[in-house]
Design an enzyme around this catalytic site. Sequence first.
Site, short mmCIF file in Angstrom:
data_model
loop_
_atom_site.label_atom_id
_atom_site.label_comp_id
_atom_site.label_asym_id
_atom_site.label_seq_id
_atom_site.Cartn_x
_atom_site.Cartn_y
_atom_site.Cartn_z
N ILE A 138 0.84 -1.20 0.00
CA ILE A 138 0.00 0.00 0.00
C ILE A 138 0.88 1.25 0.00
O ILE A 138 0.59 2.26 -0.62
CB ILE A 138 -0.93 -0.01 1.22
N PHE A 186 3.83 3.70 7.78
CA PHE A 186 3.27 2.40 7.41
C PHE A 186 4.01 1.24 8.07
O PHE A 186 3.46 0.16 8.19
CB PHE A 186 3.43 2.17 5.90
N ASP A 240 -10.20 -15.63 12.21
CA ASP A 240 -11.20 -15.11 11.27
C ASP A 240 -12.52 -14.76 11.96
O ASP A 240 -12.91 -15.38 12.94
CB ASP A 240 -11.48 -16.15 10.17
N TYR A 260 -1.54 -8.97 15.61
CA TYR A 260 -1.32 -7.91 14.63
C TYR A 260 -2.29 -6.76 14.90
O TYR A 260 -1.90 -5.59 14.99
CB TYR A 260 -1.54 -8.48 13.22
C1 UD1 Z 1 -6.55 -9.90 7.41
C2 UD1 Z 1 -6.86 -8.88 8.41
C3 UD1 Z 1 -6.65 -7.51 7.78
C4 UD1 Z 1 -5.24 -7.39 7.27
C5 UD1 Z 1 -5.00 -8.46 6.25
C6 UD1 Z 1 -3.55 -8.36 5.84
C7 UD1 Z 1 -8.52 -9.95 9.88
C8 UD1 Z 1 -9.99 -10.06 10.24
N1 UD1 Z 1 -8.24 -9.10 8.86
O1 UD1 Z 1 -7.58 -9.79 6.47
O2 UD1 Z 1 -6.86 -6.49 8.69
O3 UD1 Z 1 -5.04 -6.12 6.68
O4 UD1 Z 1 -5.28 -9.73 6.82
O5 UD1 Z 1 -2.89 -9.53 5.76
O6 UD1 Z 1 -7.70 -10.56 10.51
N2 UD1 Z 1 -9.88 -16.94 2.85
C9 UD1 Z 1 -10.13 -18.21 2.32
N3 UD1 Z 1 -9.09 -18.89 1.79
C10 UD1 Z 1 -7.80 -18.40 1.76
C11 UD1 Z 1 -7.56 -17.11 2.30
C12 UD1 Z 1 -8.62 -16.42 2.85
O7 UD1 Z 1 -11.26 -18.68 2.33
O8 UD1 Z 1 -6.90 -19.10 1.26
C13 UD1 Z 1 -11.01 -16.15 3.39
C14 UD1 Z 1 -10.87 -15.75 4.84
O9 UD1 Z 1 -11.41 -16.70 5.72
C15 UD1 Z 1 -11.66 -14.42 4.84
C16 UD1 Z 1 -11.47 -13.86 3.44
O10 UD1 Z 1 -11.06 -14.97 2.64
O11 UD1 Z 1 -13.04 -14.67 5.01
C17 UD1 Z 1 -10.39 -12.80 3.35
O12 UD1 Z 1 -9.19 -13.28 3.96
P1 UD1 Z 1 -7.79 -12.53 3.77
O13 UD1 Z 1 -7.62 -12.10 2.36
O14 UD1 Z 1 -6.72 -13.37 4.39
O15 UD1 Z 1 -7.96 -11.21 4.58
P2 UD1 Z 1 -8.47 -11.00 6.08
O16 UD1 Z 1 -8.19 -12.16 6.93
O17 UD1 Z 1 -9.88 -10.51 6.01
#
Ligand code: UD1
Length: 359
Positions: free
Chosen positions: A15, A84, A309, A153
């Site tokens: 970012i 950052f 999550d 984090y």
């Molecule tokens: C997390 C943090 C966010 C941070 C980001 C940076 C949380 C709630 N949020 O985002 O603040 O900036 O990481 O690394 O902790 N998913 C799958 N399969 C995968 C990967 C992810 O199903 O292989 C799902 C997760 O369960 C979630 C969504 O995709 O529902 C997004 O996940 P991800 O992209 O890892 O971001 P966050 O966990 O939301």
Amino acid sequence: MEKLKILITWWLGYIWSHTAVEFIQAWYDVIIVDNLSNSHMWVLDNIKKLVWKKIKFYENDIRNYNALEKIFIENPDIDWVIHFAAKKAVWESCQDPFLYYENNISWTINLIENMLNHNIKNIVFSSTAVVYDALKLIPPFSENDRLNTTNPYGTTKLTMEYLLKDMSTHKNFNSVILRYFNPIWAHESGLIWENPKWIPSNLVPFIYKVANQEIEKLQIRWDDYNTEDGTGVRDYIHVVDVAQAHLSAYDHIKQYIKSQEVAEEQKWLYDYFNIGTWNGKTVKEMIEIASKVTEKDIPYEVAPRRSWDVDVLIANPLKAKQVLNREPQKTVFQAMEDGRNFINKHKETLEDSPQNITK
Ligand code: UD1
């Protein structure tokens, strides 16, 4: 044209590199400090190609007080900081909480101490949606909703928000905090993108790896959340929209300072904004969009949930709209199209990218 100098910590990352480009293109003078622990020097070369400007860069670890002080001494005209520098892999923070406290907090303390000693009091700080008490709140989340975290984090980010609040209240800092929701994809030039020294475990990069057949199947991290199709809902926002929000945050502080000069008062500003879209998408919806955009199948299987999550993270971004005059310009669909174009342009480079880390 205004020539305020801005120090950006850790700009060669994701970012941050997009934000630096926005500032340089708006003709601000920026100085960059990055320890290259999770970024590459070629990012700097690519940014130079993009902005056609000389850029002052320091390869320094901001944990080192003296190294950081040297930058402030050599550049006495710095009067803004965009901070950052932070480790940001949630899974890693759960594995090694101390690493996150040690890094994120000591970096920030060193920076703030240096700013204080050099009488620099304007800061834009990158925070995260993870600071909201997502397990208890009903989304979308507004800035004054209750705060709590599910992982170290997030806790380090929240701690730094509190630190800045105290610096504003007691030391007259002007601080603006931006709480990002889920930034995705890359600059439309194709010259900068998320390219850490290891690949993070975030959803969108993985979906595209499956579309490109680099990985056989996507693992959906649980499908029994309290959402429409059982998969997690997130507020995905184009990274350039996030980067541009920093310009607005900067303007917000500038206008505040001007208003104080008129009023001949010496006060401080502490303000915080959600940077999101008010639009949630489930994991399955993201797979569907990616499949449409790439015209490829994206096979998946359901895998165990990740301990940190939550069901739903969606921003109420009205405050940013009203106060910063900032609204996202791109939809998730457009972001995913940018991602597809980007991957097509960089197929070979990306195939050489380092080992995946899946947690
Ligand atoms: C997390 C943090 C966010 C941070 C980001 C940076 C949380 C709630 N949020 O985002 O603040 O900036 O990481 O690394 O902790 N998913 C799958 N399969 C995968 C990967 C992810 O199903 O292989 C799902 C997760 O369960 C979630 C969504 O995709 O529902 C997004 O996940 P991800 O992209 O890892 O971001 P966050 O966990 O939301």
